[in-house]
Design a protein around this motif. Structure first.
Motif, short mmCIF file in Angstrom:
data_model
loop_
_atom_site.label_atom_id
_atom_site.label_comp_id
_atom_site.label_asym_id
_atom_site.label_seq_id
_atom_site.Cartn_x
_atom_site.Cartn_y
_atom_site.Cartn_z
N SER A 68 0.81 -1.21 0.00
CA SER A 68 0.00 0.00 0.00
C SER A 68 0.85 1.26 0.00
N ALA A 69 2.12 1.12 -0.36
CA ALA A 69 3.02 2.27 -0.32
C ALA A 69 2.53 3.42 -1.19
N PRO A 70 2.42 4.61 -0.63
CA PRO A 70 2.02 5.76 -1.44
C PRO A 70 3.17 6.28 -2.28
N THR A 71 2.84 7.15 -3.20
CA THR A 71 3.86 7.84 -3.99
C THR A 71 4.17 9.16 -3.30
N ILE A 72 5.44 9.38 -3.01
CA ILE A 72 5.87 10.62 -2.36
C ILE A 72 6.81 11.34 -3.31
N ILE A 101 3.61 3.19 6.38
CA ILE A 101 3.21 2.75 5.05
C ILE A 101 3.94 3.46 3.93
N GLY A 102 4.77 4.43 4.30
CA GLY A 102 5.52 5.13 3.26
C GLY A 102 6.62 5.98 3.86
N ALA A 103 7.67 6.18 3.11
CA ALA A 103 8.79 7.02 3.58
C ALA A 103 9.62 7.46 2.39
N LYS A 104 10.30 8.58 2.57
CA LYS A 104 11.16 9.07 1.50
C LYS A 104 12.25 9.94 2.11
N LEU A 105 13.48 9.69 1.72
CA LEU A 105 14.59 10.56 2.12
C LEU A 105 14.63 11.72 1.14
N LEU A 106 14.60 12.93 1.67
CA LEU A 106 14.52 14.10 0.81
C LEU A 106 15.90 14.51 0.30
N GLU A 107 15.91 15.02 -0.92
CA GLU A 107 17.14 15.56 -1.49
C GLU A 107 17.12 17.07 -1.30
N ILE A 108 17.83 17.51 -0.28
CA ILE A 108 17.82 18.94 0.07
C ILE A 108 18.88 19.69 -0.73
#
Length: 271
Positions: free
Chosen positions: A163-167, A264-271
């Motif tokens: 069920s992973a969302p798109t981030i 249910i979802g995670a993302k490492l941001l590119e700062i």
């Protein structure tokens, strides 16, 4: 003479049957190289599942390490966290806790919020639950002793990502970062921004690790609740203050069900 003719006729019939069988087997074997409609359907399904896996891999599995500078069993887990963090399919978050401060050394990185979160996980009674260090909790679900790599990796393999969302991230005209979350979900989820220090070195003066220099990876510096997601596309604007937390050089978005539920979802941001 009649017996000789009869024997010849029987032998000829047997040979003809044998050849017919061989021809039939050859034809049948040859047909396996032809893709039938059923096989096409299977291949399409397989390709679709592989594509889904590729999409899901954009959402790393979150591994949270609960550790303490006052715990003599923790340094091996701290080193394991460093190794796991090199895997791009994982998002390792180190959460030092406060309850071992009574042993003679106050953890310089610990936060009471980390202690509360671990207790909330423990109350769910899932695999490996409890309030102890070192502990790694995977995707807000099962846990394991944080130094037992095989157990942790088993939990990672079992982590549910269907069920992973798109981030996604973008920038507006003023340069501010916009985080957009979309997809499908059956449950409401909270969206958090976590600020981390990618590397910390601590000289421990007293306690069980007195005299040691300990190293930590992706230590939580601050957390902010951005809002909620219910399945409809939603966007959050991150201002400069959000991504300029003192001591932090890494930021991540985590989507988690309420009450220390499943991540249910995670993302490492590119700062």
């Amino acid at each position: 003479m009649n017996k000789l003719i009869l024997s010849a006729l029987v032998a000829g019939a047997a040979f003809a049957g044998f050849m017919s069988a061989q021809i039939a087997q050859s034809a049948e074997a040859g047909s396996t190289s032809i893709t039938t409609p059923a096989q096409i359907s299977f291949l399409v399904t397989l390709a679709g599942s592989q594509n889904d896996d590729n999409i899901q891999s954009r959402n790393p599995v979150v591994v949270e390490l609960f550790t303490s500078q006052g715990c003599s069993s923790c340094p091996p887990a701290d080193m394991l966290a460093s190794r796991l963090a090199k895997d791009s399919s994982l998002l390792v978050i180190t959460r030092p806790v406060t309850y071992w401060d009574r042993l003679g050394w106050k953890d310089t990185l610990a936060k009471e919020d980390n202690t509360r979160l671990q207790r909330a996980y423990a109350e769910k009674g899932l695999q490996g639950s409890g309030v102890y260090t070192p502990q790694m909790v995977v995707n807000g679900g099962g846990g394991a002793v944080g130094s037992r790599e095989n157990d942790v990796r088993s939990l990672v393999r079992l982590a549910q990502k269907a069920s992973a969302p798109t981030i996604e991230t973008s920038r507006d005209d003023s340069g501010q970062m916009i985080v957009t979350i979309s997809g499908k979900t059956r449950h409401m989820a909270g969206v958090s921004l976590i600020a981390m220090s990618s590397s910390e070195k601590v000289n421990v003066g007293r306690g069980e690790n007195g005299g040691r220099i300990l190293h930590y990876t992706n230590v939580v510096k601050a957390e902010r609740n951005l809002g909620s997601w219910t399945g409809e596309p939603v966007s959050f604007v991150l201002n400069n203050q959000d991504i300029n937390v003192y001591g932090a050089d890494k930021y991540a978005i985590v989507v988690q069900q309420p009450g220390a539920g499943a991540i249910i979802g995670a993302k490492l941001l590119e700062i």
